[in-house]
Motif scaffolding. Structure first.
Motif, PDB file in Angstrom:
ATOM      1  N   TYR A  57       0.836  -1.205   0.000  1.00  0.00           N
ATOM      2  CA  TYR A  57       0.000   0.000   0.000  1.00  0.00           C
ATOM      3  C   TYR A  57       0.872   1.257   0.000  1.00  0.00           C
ATOM      4  O   TYR A  57       0.611   2.230  -0.722  1.00  0.00           O
ATOM      5  CB  TYR A  57      -0.898   0.030   1.237  1.00  0.00           C
ATOM      6  CG  TYR A  57      -1.855  -1.143   1.356  1.00  0.00           C
ATOM      7  CD1 TYR A  57      -2.312  -1.805   0.216  1.00  0.00           C
ATOM      8  CD2 TYR A  57      -2.272  -1.586   2.617  1.00  0.00           C
ATOM      9  CE1 TYR A  57      -3.181  -2.884   0.336  1.00  0.00           C
ATOM     10  CE2 TYR A  57      -3.131  -2.658   2.745  1.00  0.00           C
ATOM     11  CZ  TYR A  57      -3.583  -3.324   1.605  1.00  0.00           C
ATOM     12  OH  TYR A  57      -4.435  -4.374   1.719  1.00  0.00           O
ATOM     13  N   THR A  58       1.934   1.251   0.804  1.00  0.00           N
ATOM     14  CA  THR A  58       2.835   2.409   0.881  1.00  0.00           C
ATOM     15  C   THR A  58       3.570   2.619  -0.430  1.00  0.00           C
ATOM     16  O   THR A  58       3.759   3.759  -0.894  1.00  0.00           O
ATOM     17  CB  THR A  58       3.842   2.206   2.026  1.00  0.00           C
ATOM     18  OG1 THR A  58       3.119   2.011   3.254  1.00  0.00           O
ATOM     19  CG2 THR A  58       4.769   3.403   2.179  1.00  0.00           C
ATOM     20  N   ARG A  59       4.000   1.494  -1.041  1.00  0.00           N
ATOM     21  CA  ARG A  59       4.762   1.592  -2.299  1.00  0.00           C
ATOM     22  C   ARG A  59       3.924   2.204  -3.409  1.00  0.00           C
ATOM     23  O   ARG A  59       4.428   3.019  -4.207  1.00  0.00           O
ATOM     24  CB  ARG A  59       5.234   0.178  -2.703  1.00  0.00           C
ATOM     25  CG  ARG A  59       5.939   0.112  -4.046  1.00  0.00           C
ATOM     26  CD  ARG A  59       7.322   0.795  -3.954  1.00  0.00           C
ATOM     27  NE  ARG A  59       8.046   0.698  -5.179  1.00  0.00           N
ATOM     28  CZ  ARG A  59       7.858   1.482  -6.246  1.00  0.00           C
ATOM     29  NH1 ARG A  59       6.930   2.440  -6.212  1.00  0.00           N
ATOM     30  NH2 ARG A  59       8.611   1.364  -7.320  1.00  0.00           N
ATOM     31  N   PHE A  60       2.667   1.873  -3.459  1.00  0.00           N
ATOM     32  CA  PHE A  60       1.822   2.355  -4.546  1.00  0.00           C
ATOM     33  C   PHE A  60       0.896   3.487  -4.091  1.00  0.00           C
ATOM     34  O   PHE A  60      -0.015   3.897  -4.824  1.00  0.00           O
ATOM     35  CB  PHE A  60       0.959   1.211  -5.106  1.00  0.00           C
ATOM     36  CG  PHE A  60       1.776   0.175  -5.829  1.00  0.00           C
ATOM     37  CD1 PHE A  60       2.229   0.398  -7.126  1.00  0.00           C
ATOM     38  CD2 PHE A  60       2.118  -1.007  -5.187  1.00  0.00           C
ATOM     39  CE1 PHE A  60       2.967  -0.580  -7.778  1.00  0.00           C
ATOM     40  CE2 PHE A  60       2.865  -1.976  -5.833  1.00  0.00           C
ATOM     41  CZ  PHE A  60       3.305  -1.763  -7.133  1.00  0.00           C
ATOM     42  N   ALA A  61       1.107   3.996  -2.860  1.00  0.00           N
ATOM     43  CA  ALA A  61       0.326   5.119  -2.328  1.00  0.00           C
ATOM     44  C   ALA A  61      -1.175   4.850  -2.439  1.00  0.00           C
ATOM     45  O   ALA A  61      -1.967   5.696  -2.868  1.00  0.00           O
ATOM     46  CB  ALA A  61       0.700   6.412  -3.053  1.00  0.00           C
ATOM     47  N   TRP A  62      -1.517   3.650  -2.007  1.00  0.00           N
ATOM     48  CA  TRP A  62      -2.941   3.247  -2.076  1.00  0.00           C
ATOM     49  C   TRP A  62      -3.469   3.113  -0.653  1.00  0.00           C
ATOM     50  O   TRP A  62      -2.860   2.461   0.193  1.00  0.00           O
ATOM     51  CB  TRP A  62      -3.053   1.912  -2.833  1.00  0.00           C
ATOM     52  CG  TRP A  62      -4.489   1.445  -2.993  1.00  0.00           C
ATOM     53  CD1 TRP A  62      -5.585   2.199  -3.201  1.00  0.00           C
ATOM     54  CD2 TRP A  62      -4.918   0.083  -2.960  1.00  0.00           C
ATOM     55  NE1 TRP A  62      -6.709   1.430  -3.322  1.00  0.00           N
ATOM     56  CE2 TRP A  62      -6.319   0.101  -3.185  1.00  0.00           C
ATOM     57  CE3 TRP A  62      -4.278  -1.141  -2.795  1.00  0.00           C
ATOM     58  CZ2 TRP A  62      -7.089  -1.050  -3.218  1.00  0.00           C
ATOM     59  CZ3 TRP A  62      -5.044  -2.269  -2.852  1.00  0.00           C
ATOM     60  CH2 TRP A  62      -6.442  -2.256  -3.051  1.00  0.00           C
ATOM     61  N   GLN A  63      -4.611   3.721  -0.424  1.00  0.00           N
ATOM     62  CA  GLN A  63      -5.205   3.691   0.901  1.00  0.00           C
ATOM     63  C   GLN A  63      -6.619   3.112   0.816  1.00  0.00           C
ATOM     64  O   GLN A  63      -7.619   3.851   0.757  1.00  0.00           O
ATOM     65  CB  GLN A  63      -5.254   5.113   1.494  1.00  0.00           C
ATOM     66  CG  GLN A  63      -3.894   5.736   1.735  1.00  0.00           C
ATOM     67  CD  GLN A  63      -3.103   4.969   2.767  1.00  0.00           C
ATOM     68  OE1 GLN A  63      -3.683   4.438   3.727  1.00  0.00           O
ATOM     69  NE2 GLN A  63      -1.780   4.916   2.585  1.00  0.00           N
TER      70      GLN A  63
ATOM     71  N   HIS B 216     -10.136   0.938   1.853  1.00  0.00           N
ATOM     72  CA  HIS B 216     -11.003   0.939   3.041  1.00  0.00           C
ATOM     73  C   HIS B 216     -10.498  -0.124   4.034  1.00  0.00           C
ATOM     74  O   HIS B 216      -9.987  -1.177   3.646  1.00  0.00           O
ATOM     75  CB  HIS B 216     -12.442   0.618   2.602  1.00  0.00           C
ATOM     76  CG  HIS B 216     -13.446   0.802   3.689  1.00  0.00           C
ATOM     77  ND1 HIS B 216     -13.738  -0.166   4.615  1.00  0.00           N
ATOM     78  CD2 HIS B 216     -14.239   1.877   3.996  1.00  0.00           C
ATOM     79  CE1 HIS B 216     -14.657   0.272   5.444  1.00  0.00           C
ATOM     80  NE2 HIS B 216     -14.994   1.527   5.083  1.00  0.00           N
ATOM     81  N   PRO B 217     -10.614   0.146   5.370  1.00  0.00           N
ATOM     82  CA  PRO B 217     -10.127  -0.826   6.367  1.00  0.00           C
ATOM     83  C   PRO B 217     -10.700  -2.230   6.182  1.00  0.00           C
ATOM     84  O   PRO B 217     -10.004  -3.226   6.432  1.00  0.00           O
ATOM     85  CB  PRO B 217     -10.584  -0.228   7.691  1.00  0.00           C
ATOM     86  CG  PRO B 217     -10.615   1.239   7.425  1.00  0.00           C
ATOM     87  CD  PRO B 217     -11.078   1.404   5.996  1.00  0.00           C
ATOM     88  N   LEU B 218     -11.977  -2.349   5.759  1.00  0.00           N
ATOM     89  CA  LEU B 218     -12.546  -3.683   5.536  1.00  0.00           C
ATOM     90  C   LEU B 218     -11.840  -4.395   4.392  1.00  0.00           C
ATOM     91  O   LEU B 218     -11.542  -5.592   4.460  1.00  0.00           O
ATOM     92  CB  LEU B 218     -14.049  -3.570   5.253  1.00  0.00           C
ATOM     93  CG  LEU B 218     -14.766  -4.885   4.924  1.00  0.00           C
ATOM     94  CD1 LEU B 218     -14.668  -5.855   6.116  1.00  0.00           C
ATOM     95  CD2 LEU B 218     -16.249  -4.641   4.566  1.00  0.00           C
ATOM     96  N   VAL B 219     -11.569  -3.613   3.335  1.00  0.00           N
ATOM     97  CA  VAL B 219     -10.851  -4.191   2.187  1.00  0.00           C
ATOM     98  C   VAL B 219      -9.453  -4.602   2.616  1.00  0.00           C
ATOM     99  O   VAL B 219      -8.943  -5.655   2.224  1.00  0.00           O
ATOM    100  CB  VAL B 219     -10.804  -3.176   1.029  1.00  0.00           C
ATOM    101  CG1 VAL B 219      -9.959  -3.726  -0.127  1.00  0.00           C
ATOM    102  CG2 VAL B 219     -12.208  -2.838   0.545  1.00  0.00           C
ATOM    103  N   ARG B 220      -8.786  -3.776   3.452  1.00  0.00           N
ATOM    104  CA  ARG B 220      -7.456  -4.135   3.973  1.00  0.00           C
ATOM    105  C   ARG B 220      -7.508  -5.480   4.725  1.00  0.00           C
ATOM    106  O   ARG B 220      -6.637  -6.333   4.553  1.00  0.00           O
ATOM    107  CB  ARG B 220      -6.961  -3.050   4.933  1.00  0.00           C
ATOM    108  CG  ARG B 220      -6.492  -1.779   4.277  1.00  0.00           C
ATOM    109  CD  ARG B 220      -6.223  -0.734   5.359  1.00  0.00           C
ATOM    110  NE  ARG B 220      -5.683   0.483   4.805  1.00  0.00           N
ATOM    111  CZ  ARG B 220      -4.403   0.816   4.774  1.00  0.00           C
ATOM    112  NH1 ARG B 220      -3.519  -0.027   5.282  1.00  0.00           N
ATOM    113  NH2 ARG B 220      -3.999   1.961   4.243  1.00  0.00           N
ATOM    114  N   GLN B 221      -8.553  -5.619   5.553  1.00  0.00           N
ATOM    115  CA  GLN B 221      -8.664  -6.842   6.352  1.00  0.00           C
ATOM    116  C   GLN B 221      -8.873  -8.062   5.460  1.00  0.00           C
ATOM    117  O   GLN B 221      -8.279  -9.128   5.679  1.00  0.00           O
ATOM    118  CB  GLN B 221      -9.832  -6.717   7.342  1.00  0.00           C
ATOM    119  CG  GLN B 221     -10.025  -7.919   8.249  1.00  0.00           C
ATOM    120  CD  GLN B 221      -8.858  -8.117   9.191  1.00  0.00           C
ATOM    121  OE1 GLN B 221      -8.250  -7.143   9.661  1.00  0.00           O
ATOM    122  NE2 GLN B 221      -8.495  -9.365   9.452  1.00  0.00           N
TER     123      GLN B 221
END
Length: 354
Positions: free
Chosen positions: A36-42, A44-49
């Motif tokens: 996420y940090t490498r591609f500057a993508w943030q 939604h927390p549910l999607v992250r989980q």
């Protein structure tokens, strides 16, 4: 103690599994965060989980697939040895002894190995007994058949006197009787070995039965001038009367057979608590100590030449023991060489039928 060890081991297993899951999911979390940090993508927390969970499963699966063959190598070797042992047993080779160490005798695989080794050992013991039994039967049948064939051939000689001819015919008749008795005893043993052999228990006087059988044998012991002593209490018992009569006849006939002329045989019946005790003693040559543990085995003979001369086949005591065992009793012998032998039979008064 065994139960506590099982609980402790289960707790350690759960802790280890949870630790591995945490390790892989933590790795998945840090890897996805780095992406996420490498591609500057943030997202939604549910999607992250969801992404972390899916990636954790994939990471765990790929790792297990990579190291699985190394972990299962020992198990594959175990199953290879196990299948090979089972194939050998199926082909009749019972000399199997698996040697697999699984780090503890309580491990399921270790217990399985122990059970298979025990089964193979028992089957080998049964096979040895079968081979010995066949060998003994062949020998016992072969000896009289050889005599019959030899004397039958001798009878073809026309120059034989009538006395010689009758002597040979008497020998042939004796050997035929011996074969007949052997056949009857083998059939009786086969029937007694059957778990479905029917017992016919009745309540009767044991002392009366033995007195009757002693009188039936009077011609044999009177011919040898044997002093027959009977010391009997009144004892009633519930048992198969016909089967037990075979036990007493075998023991009495053996006592008569091996008691010298002018000797003494003592038959005693008494009750001790809920047990009926029968002892039959003789003043014969006795039985050596090293032979006593085996005299109840089939075809075992303490003195082969003496038994052959007396017409025995070595099955009488085996039959007696089988019948006594069926009545949940015991049979034993006490003897000193040169001082006779005493056979003791203990039977429950009410038997296993009530």
């Amino acid at each position: 103690m065994k139960r506590l060890w099982f609980v402790f081991k289960s707790i350690l297993t759960v802790i280890a599994v949870m630790s591995i899951i945490c390790l892989f999911w933590s790795a998945a979390y840090f890897i996805t965060e780095a992406i996420y940090t490498r591609f500057a993508w943030q997202p939604h927390p549910l999607v992250r989980q969801i992404i972390s969970s899916i990636f954790g499963f994939l990471l765990f699966g790929m790792t297990m697939s990579a190291i699985g063959p190394f972990l299962r190598k020992r198990e594959r070797v175990f199953w290879h040895h196990l299948i090979d042992a089972i194939n050998r047993i199926a082909k009749g080779d019972f000399r199997v002894n698996l040697q697999v160490d699984w780090g503890g005798r309580h491990h399921p695989f270790a217990e399985l190995v122990t059970r298979i080794n025990d089964m193979a050992a028992n089957l080998q013991a049964m096979e040895d007994m079968r081979q010995e039994f066949i060998s003994n039967v062949s020998h016992e049948i072969g000896s009289p058949l050889t005599s019959i064939r030899g004397f039958a051939r001798a009878l073809k000689n026309e120059n034989l006197s009538q006395e010689q001819r009758m002597h040979y015919l008497d020998i042939i008749e004796t050997e035929c009787v011996r074969l007949s008795k052997l056949s009857e005893n083998l059939l009786r043993l086969a029937m007694l070995d059957s778990e479905r052999y029917p017992l016919h228990p009745t309540s009767y006087r044991l002392d009366t039965q033995l007195q009757t059988l002693i009188l039936h044998c009077e011609p044999q012991w009177a011919e040898k001038d044997v002093d027959m002593c009977a010391v009997m209490e009144k004892v009633s018992i519930t048992a198969d009367e016909d089967l037990l009569s075979q036990v007493w006849l075998n023991l009495i006939h053996n006592a008569i057979k091996f008691t010298p002329k002018g000797g003494t045989i003592t038959v005693q019946v008494q009750r001790r608590g809920e047990q009926a005790i029968v002892t039959i003693s003789d003043t014969g040559p006795g039985i050596p100590k090293h032979d006593q543990p085996r005299i109840f085995e089939r075809f075992y003979k303490v003195d082969k030449s003496r038994h052959r001369a007396a017409g025995g086949s070595g099955l009488g005591l085996a039959i007696a023991k089988q019948i006594v065992d069926m009545h949940h009793g015991t049979i034993s012998v006490q003897s000193e060489p040169g001082e006779g032998a005493t056979f003791t039979v203990e039977l429950p008064i009410r038997g296993p039928f009530s």
